[in-house]
Design a protein around this motif. Structure first.
Motif, PDB file in Angstrom:
ATOM      1  N   GLU A   1      43.558  31.779  37.621  1.00 54.14           N
ATOM      2  CA  GLU A   1      43.517  33.108  36.998  1.00 54.14           C
ATOM      3  C   GLU A   1      42.126  33.749  37.055  1.00 54.14           C
ATOM      4  O   GLU A   1      42.003  34.963  37.193  1.00 54.14           O
ATOM      5  N   VAL A   2      41.074  32.938  36.990  1.00 53.38           N
ATOM      6  CA  VAL A   2      39.712  33.478  37.075  1.00 53.38           C
ATOM      7  C   VAL A   2      39.456  34.015  38.480  1.00 53.38           C
ATOM      8  O   VAL A   2      38.942  35.128  38.647  1.00 53.38           O
ATOM      9  N   GLN A   3      39.843  33.250  39.509  1.00 55.39           N
ATOM     10  CA  GLN A   3      39.694  33.716  40.888  1.00 55.39           C
ATOM     11  C   GLN A   3      40.510  34.991  41.121  1.00 55.39           C
ATOM     12  O   GLN A   3      40.035  35.925  41.765  1.00 55.39           O
ATOM     13  N   PHE A   4      41.729  35.002  40.610  1.00 53.91           N
ATOM     14  CA  PHE A   4      42.602  36.164  40.743  1.00 53.91           C
ATOM     15  C   PHE A   4      41.930  37.404  40.154  1.00 53.91           C
ATOM     16  O   PHE A   4      41.878  38.459  40.788  1.00 53.91           O
ATOM     17  N   ASN A   5      41.388  37.273  38.956  1.00 50.72           N
ATOM     18  CA  ASN A   5      40.742  38.419  38.306  1.00 50.72           C
ATOM     19  C   ASN A   5      39.545  38.935  39.095  1.00 50.72           C
ATOM     20  O   ASN A   5      39.281  40.136  39.097  1.00 50.72           O
ATOM     21  N   LYS A   6      38.837  38.048  39.763  1.00 52.78           N
ATOM     22  CA  LYS A   6      37.684  38.494  40.548  1.00 52.78           C
ATOM     23  C   LYS A   6      38.108  39.356  41.737  1.00 52.78           C
ATOM     24  O   LYS A   6      37.290  40.078  42.301  1.00 52.78           O
ATOM     25  N   LEU A   7      39.375  39.304  42.098  1.00 55.17           N
ATOM     26  CA  LEU A   7      39.893  40.135  43.180  1.00 55.17           C
ATOM     27  C   LEU A   7      40.585  41.403  42.689  1.00 55.17           C
ATOM     28  O   LEU A   7      40.751  42.340  43.457  1.00 55.17           O
ATOM     29  N   VAL A   8      40.994  41.425  41.421  1.00 54.81           N
ATOM     30  CA  VAL A   8      41.783  42.574  40.945  1.00 54.81           C
ATOM     31  C   VAL A   8      41.121  43.382  39.835  1.00 54.81           C
ATOM     32  O   VAL A   8      41.493  44.532  39.616  1.00 54.81           O
ATOM     33  N   ASP A   9      40.182  42.813  39.123  1.00 54.58           N
ATOM     34  CA  ASP A   9      39.655  43.463  37.921  1.00 54.58           C
ATOM     35  C   ASP A   9      38.508  44.412  38.265  1.00 54.58           C
ATOM     36  O   ASP A   9      37.367  44.183  37.921  1.00 54.58           O
ATOM     37  N   GLY A  10      38.858  45.509  38.964  1.00 56.32           N
ATOM     38  CA  GLY A  10      37.875  46.510  39.385  1.00 56.32           C
ATOM     39  C   GLY A  10      37.818  47.651  38.391  1.00 56.32           C
ATOM     40  O   GLY A  10      38.092  47.442  37.211  1.00 56.32           O
ATOM     41  N   PRO A  11      37.432  48.809  38.847  1.00 55.39           N
ATOM     42  CA  PRO A  11      37.333  49.189  40.260  1.00 55.39           C
ATOM     43  C   PRO A  11      36.077  48.635  40.912  1.00 55.39           C
ATOM     44  O   PRO A  11      35.053  48.444  40.268  1.00 55.39           O
ATOM     45  N   PHE A  12      36.193  48.369  42.217  1.00 50.66           N
ATOM     46  CA  PHE A  12      35.092  47.837  43.002  1.00 50.66           C
ATOM     47  C   PHE A  12      34.573  48.927  43.936  1.00 50.66           C
ATOM     48  O   PHE A  12      35.354  49.721  44.451  1.00 50.66           O
ATOM     49  N   SER A  13      33.282  48.934  44.187  1.00 46.23           N
ATOM     50  CA  SER A  13      32.731  49.914  45.122  1.00 46.23           C
ATOM     51  C   SER A  13      33.094  49.556  46.564  1.00 46.23           C
ATOM     52  O   SER A  13      33.166  50.419  47.420  1.00 46.23           O
ATOM     53  N   VAL A  14      33.331  48.272  46.830  1.00 46.01           N
ATOM     54  CA  VAL A  14      33.767  47.798  48.142  1.00 46.01           C
ATOM     55  C   VAL A  14      35.131  47.139  47.944  1.00 46.01           C
ATOM     56  O   VAL A  14      35.264  46.233  47.113  1.00 46.01           O
ATOM     57  N   PRO A  15      36.165  47.576  48.677  1.00 50.03           N
ATOM     58  CA  PRO A  15      37.508  46.991  48.502  1.00 50.03           C
ATOM     59  C   PRO A  15      37.516  45.487  48.742  1.00 50.03           C
ATOM     60  O   PRO A  15      36.782  44.975  49.588  1.00 50.03           O
ATOM     61  N   ARG A  16      38.368  44.788  47.974  1.00 48.02           N
ATOM     62  CA  ARG A  16      38.478  43.333  48.074  1.00 48.02           C
ATOM     63  C   ARG A  16      39.871  42.926  48.522  1.00 48.02           C
ATOM     64  O   ARG A  16      40.860  43.538  48.115  1.00 48.02           O
ATOM     65  N   PHE A  17      39.907  41.857  49.315  1.00 48.72           N
ATOM     66  CA  PHE A  17      41.168  41.350  49.844  1.00 48.72           C
ATOM     67  C   PHE A  17      41.193  39.833  49.753  1.00 48.72           C
ATOM     68  O   PHE A  17      40.151  39.180  49.768  1.00 48.72           O
ATOM     69  N   LEU A  18      42.402  39.291  49.710  1.00 47.71           N
ATOM     70  CA  LEU A  18      42.628  37.857  49.851  1.00 47.71           C
ATOM     71  C   LEU A  18      43.051  37.618  51.288  1.00 47.71           C
ATOM     72  O   LEU A  18      43.948  38.301  51.789  1.00 47.71           O
ATOM     73  N   PHE A  19      42.393  36.681  51.975  1.00 47.49           N
ATOM     74  CA  PHE A  19      42.791  36.261  53.311  1.00 47.49           C
ATOM     75  C   PHE A  19      43.306  34.836  53.210  1.00 47.49           C
ATOM     76  O   PHE A  19      42.632  33.966  52.645  1.00 47.49           O
ATOM     77  N   LEU A  20      44.493  34.594  53.743  1.00 46.20           N
ATOM     78  CA  LEU A  20      45.078  33.251  53.799  1.00 46.20           C
ATOM     79  C   LEU A  20      45.086  32.785  55.247  1.00 46.20           C
ATOM     80  O   LEU A  20      45.690  33.447  56.099  1.00 46.20           O
ATOM     81  N   VAL A  21      44.424  31.676  55.515  1.00 48.07           N
ATOM     82  CA  VAL A  21      44.375  31.112  56.859  1.00 48.07           C
ATOM     83  C   VAL A  21      45.286  29.888  56.876  1.00 48.07           C
ATOM     84  O   VAL A  21      45.044  28.922  56.149  1.00 48.07           O
ATOM     85  N   VAL A  22      46.343  29.945  57.667  1.00 45.24           N
ATOM     86  CA  VAL A  22      47.264  28.808  57.768  1.00 45.24           C
ATOM     87  C   VAL A  22      46.665  27.814  58.756  1.00 45.24           C
ATOM     88  O   VAL A  22      46.339  28.159  59.891  1.00 45.24           O
ATOM     89  N   MET A  23      46.493  26.604  58.287  1.00 43.34           N
ATOM     90  CA  MET A  23      45.889  25.539  59.081  1.00 43.34           C
ATOM     91  C   MET A  23      46.981  24.561  59.518  1.00 43.34           C
ATOM     92  O   MET A  23      47.899  24.278  58.742  1.00 43.34           O
ATOM     93  N   PRO A  24      46.875  24.012  60.726  1.00 40.50           N
ATOM     94  CA  PRO A  24      47.825  22.985  61.145  1.00 40.50           C
ATOM     95  C   PRO A  24      47.697  21.748  60.262  1.00 40.50           C
ATOM     96  O   PRO A  24      46.622  21.455  59.743  1.00 40.50           O
ATOM     97  N   ARG A  25      48.779  21.043  60.101  1.00 37.33           N
ATOM     98  CA  ARG A  25      48.754  19.836  59.267  1.00 37.33           C
ATOM     99  C   ARG A  25      48.034  18.683  59.954  1.00 37.33           C
ATOM    100  O   ARG A  25      47.428  17.847  59.303  1.00 37.33           O
ATOM    101  N   ALA A  26      48.114  18.637  61.274  1.00 35.65           N
ATOM    102  CA  ALA A  26      47.511  17.514  62.021  1.00 35.65           C
ATOM    103  C   ALA A  26      46.057  17.806  62.350  1.00 35.65           C
ATOM    104  O   ALA A  26      45.716  18.918  62.752  1.00 35.65           O
ATOM    105  N   ASP A  27      45.215  16.800  62.166  1.00 39.13           N
ATOM    106  CA  ASP A  27      43.812  16.934  62.565  1.00 39.13           C
ATOM    107  C   ASP A  27      43.735  17.227  64.060  1.00 39.13           C
ATOM    108  O   ASP A  27      44.486  16.664  64.849  1.00 39.13           O
ATOM    109  N   GLY A  28      42.833  18.094  64.440  1.00 39.03           N
ATOM    110  CA  GLY A  28      42.636  18.394  65.846  1.00 39.03           C
ATOM    111  C   GLY A  28      43.628  19.371  66.439  1.00 39.03           C
ATOM    112  O   GLY A  28      43.553  19.687  67.620  1.00 39.03           O
TER     113      GLY A  28
END
Length: 155
Positions: free
Chosen positions: A64-91
């Motif tokens: 919830e703290v991380q969430f608020n840091k992305l939504v509790d504006g207004p912000f002078s610079v827009p904020r986004f969440l980026f989700l990077v899907v990683m493969p399960r297998a190493d390499g």
């Protein structure tokens, strides 16, 4: 993120300390209409076991703290969440071919600006975020998020 941002012609910057919940800043080094050097800030999360429901990624990795840091504006610079899907297998994240290097899986973006902040955020409680599967990060979508003009070849 850096490879994709560089391919999109954007500058990438990081902050000395992570006090504000932001991992990266992305900036277009030029004018976009009346705005000089438009930028966004992002929180990047990696994820190797994505869940999908009703055409959306269902992500429970923000407290919830991380969430608020992305939504509790207004912000002078827009904020986004980026989700990077990683493969399960190493390499399995990269593959070298004769014509270049291929990065595996996809990354997604989500604008949380319309969300309401949690009144009394608790670092021990997770906040679910649903990210549309169509919000794939590409050179074009990344430039659009930043507010950079389209390239002539993007047409």
């Amino acid at each position: 993120m850096r490879v994709l941002a560089s391919a999109a012609g954007l500058l990438v910057y990081t902050y000395d300390l992570d006090l504000d919940g932001i991992d990266l800043g992305l900036r277009y080094p030029g004018r976009a209409g009346r705005v000089a050097s438009p930028a966004i800030e992002v929180q990047v999360k990696s994820w190797s076991r994505p869940r999908v429901g009703e055409g959306r990624l269902v992500y429970d990795g923000l407290d919830e703290v991380q969430f608020n840091k992305l939504v509790d504006g207004p912000f002078s610079v827009p904020r986004f969440l980026f989700l990077v899907v990683m493969p399960r297998a190493d390499g399995a994240y990269t593959r070298v071919e004769t014509d270049g290097l291929m990065l595996r899986q996809l990354a997604y973006f989500h604008d949380l600006s319309g969300e309401r902040a949690v009144a009394r955020p608790d670092k021990g409680k997770q906040r679910r975020v649903r990210v549309p599967l169509g919000n794939v990060l590409t050179e074009r979508s990344l430039r659009a998020l930043v507010g950079a003009p389209e390239r002539a070849a993007d047409g």
